[in-house]
Scaffold this motif. Sequence first.
Motif, PDB file in Angstrom:
ATOM      1  N   UNK A  10       3.947   0.551  -5.324  1.00 20.69           N
ATOM      2  CA  UNK A  10       2.549   0.133  -5.492  1.00 20.69           C
ATOM      3  C   UNK A  10       2.124  -0.650  -6.570  1.00 20.69           C
ATOM      4  N   UNK A  11       2.674  -0.293  -7.752  1.00 17.03           N
ATOM      5  CA  UNK A  11       2.342  -0.990  -8.915  1.00 17.03           C
ATOM      6  C   UNK A  11       2.853  -2.684  -9.042  1.00 17.03           C
ATOM      7  N   UNK A 274      -3.630   1.281  -1.721  1.00 14.83           N
ATOM      8  CA  UNK A 274      -2.304   1.193  -1.933  1.00 14.83           C
ATOM      9  C   UNK A 274      -1.038   2.221  -2.000  1.00 14.83           C
ATOM     10  N   UNK A 275      -1.661   3.319  -2.770  1.00 12.80           N
ATOM     11  CA  UNK A 275      -0.769   4.430  -2.749  1.00 12.80           C
ATOM     12  C   UNK A 275      -0.721   4.883  -1.417  1.00 12.80           C
ATOM     13  N   UNK A 282       4.006   4.448   4.154  1.00 12.70           N
ATOM     14  CA  UNK A 282       5.314   3.644   4.106  1.00 12.70           C
ATOM     15  C   UNK A 282       5.242   2.309   5.037  1.00 12.70           C
ATOM     16  N   UNK A 283       4.245   1.592   4.956  1.00 11.28           N
ATOM     17  CA  UNK A 283       3.959   0.469   5.537  1.00 11.28           C
ATOM     18  C   UNK A 283       4.452  -0.611   4.495  1.00 11.28           C
ATOM     19  N   UNK A 284       5.993  -0.918   4.688  1.00 10.52           N
ATOM     20  CA  UNK A 284       6.440  -2.056   3.678  1.00 10.52           C
ATOM     21  C   UNK A 284       6.670  -3.361   4.031  1.00 10.52           C
TER      22      UNK A 284
END
Length: 367
Positions: A10-11, A274-275, A282-284
Motif C-alpha cells: 500500500x505504501x 488502497x488498504x 488482494x487486487x494486485x
Amino acid sequence: MNKLKNRYLSLDVFRGLDVALMIIVNSPGNGDTSFAPLKHAEWHGFTLTDLVFPTFLFVVGNAMSFSMKKYEAMGDAAFFKKVLRRFSIIFLLGFLMYWFPFFENGDLKPLAETRIFGVLQRIALCYLFASILLYYFKTRTVIIFSALALVAYHILLLAFGDLTLLGNAVLKLDKFLIGADHMYHGNGGVAFDPEGLLSTLPAIVNVIAGYLTGKFIQKNGQNYETIAKLLMAGCVLVLAGLAWDLLLPINKKLWTSSFVLLTSGIDLFVIAILVYLLDMSKTYKWTYFFEVFGRNTLFIYLLSELFVISLFEISMKGTSAYNWIADNIFIATAGDYMGSFLFALWIMLTCWLVGYIMDKKGIYVKV
C-alpha cells in the motif's frame, strides 16, 4: 544500493501514484495549455495538483511509522546521527538540483543567486523536525503540538502580513533571512518561495498525519473497522479544513492551516481505499506500474527534474530541446492541451522505464 526488505505494498503504490502525478504536473509541454486539474491554483483555492506535495509529505510520515521502531532501539546518539545524515543529504540534493547544471556561459553559476529552499529541502526539514518530535514525545503531545502549530501559523500569517502575494509573512521572513536572490521567482517574477521557511511549520503536520495513520493501521490491523475509522477521520479533517477556509483560505503556496487539514483528510481517504484494494481484496494486477515509482522514489524524482532541466539547457533550432520536442512532436500532432499532456506522459514514462530497469536488476537507491 541494496535489496528491499519488509516492504509494504500500500505504501509503495501510494507513493508511486503520487510521484507519477508529480512528474506529470511538473513537466507539461506548455504550462499555459495544461488541463485545469494539472495546474496549481493561482493563489487561494485548490486543484488536484495542489494535493501532490502534501501527499508526498504524508507518505514520508507513513514510512516513518515503520522506521521509527528501529530508531527507538538505537539510542539518542545513533538516532541523531541517522536523522541528521538523511536530512543533510536530502537538503543538499535539493540545493544542488537548483544549482544544476552548475555552469552558465562557461562560468560557474553564482551561488549568490541559487535558490535555497525548495521541494526536497522542505521534505528534509519536515522529516527532521517530525522525527525529533515523534522520537522524544508521546503521541498525545505530538497531536497537541500539531494543533498548536496550525493555530500559531494562522496567527503569524495575520499578525505579520496579509494574505496577498506581495504582503504575506512567509515572503517577508525569507527576504529577511536569505534575500530575494535566493528565492523562487516563478510567480510573475515576484520573489516568493512556496516552500519558504515559515510555511514549513504547518507542513510538518502533514508528515505527522501520515505517521499517525501508519501507526493506527499497524495497531488496529487491515480490516473493515480500520477502513471505516480512516474514512470517518478523513471526513472530519476535510470538513474542518473547509470550515477553516472561511477564516483562513485554502492556499497551497502559503500552506495555510486549512490546506493542511483538507489535504490530510483526502490522503486518509486514499490510503483507506488502497488498504482495502491491496491488503484486503488482494487486487494486485494494476499495481506494479506504481510500485516501480514507489521503490526508487527519491532517485526517480531527481531524475525527472534533471531530465527536464537538461532538455531546457540543450539548444535545438533556436529554442530549447524541451520546447522543440513539445511543440513539434506532441503539440503539433495532438493539439495544445492534449499535446502538452502527452509530452508530460512521455517524461513520466521515460523516468518509469529507468525505474523499471533498476527494479528488475534489484537496484534501490536509499539515503
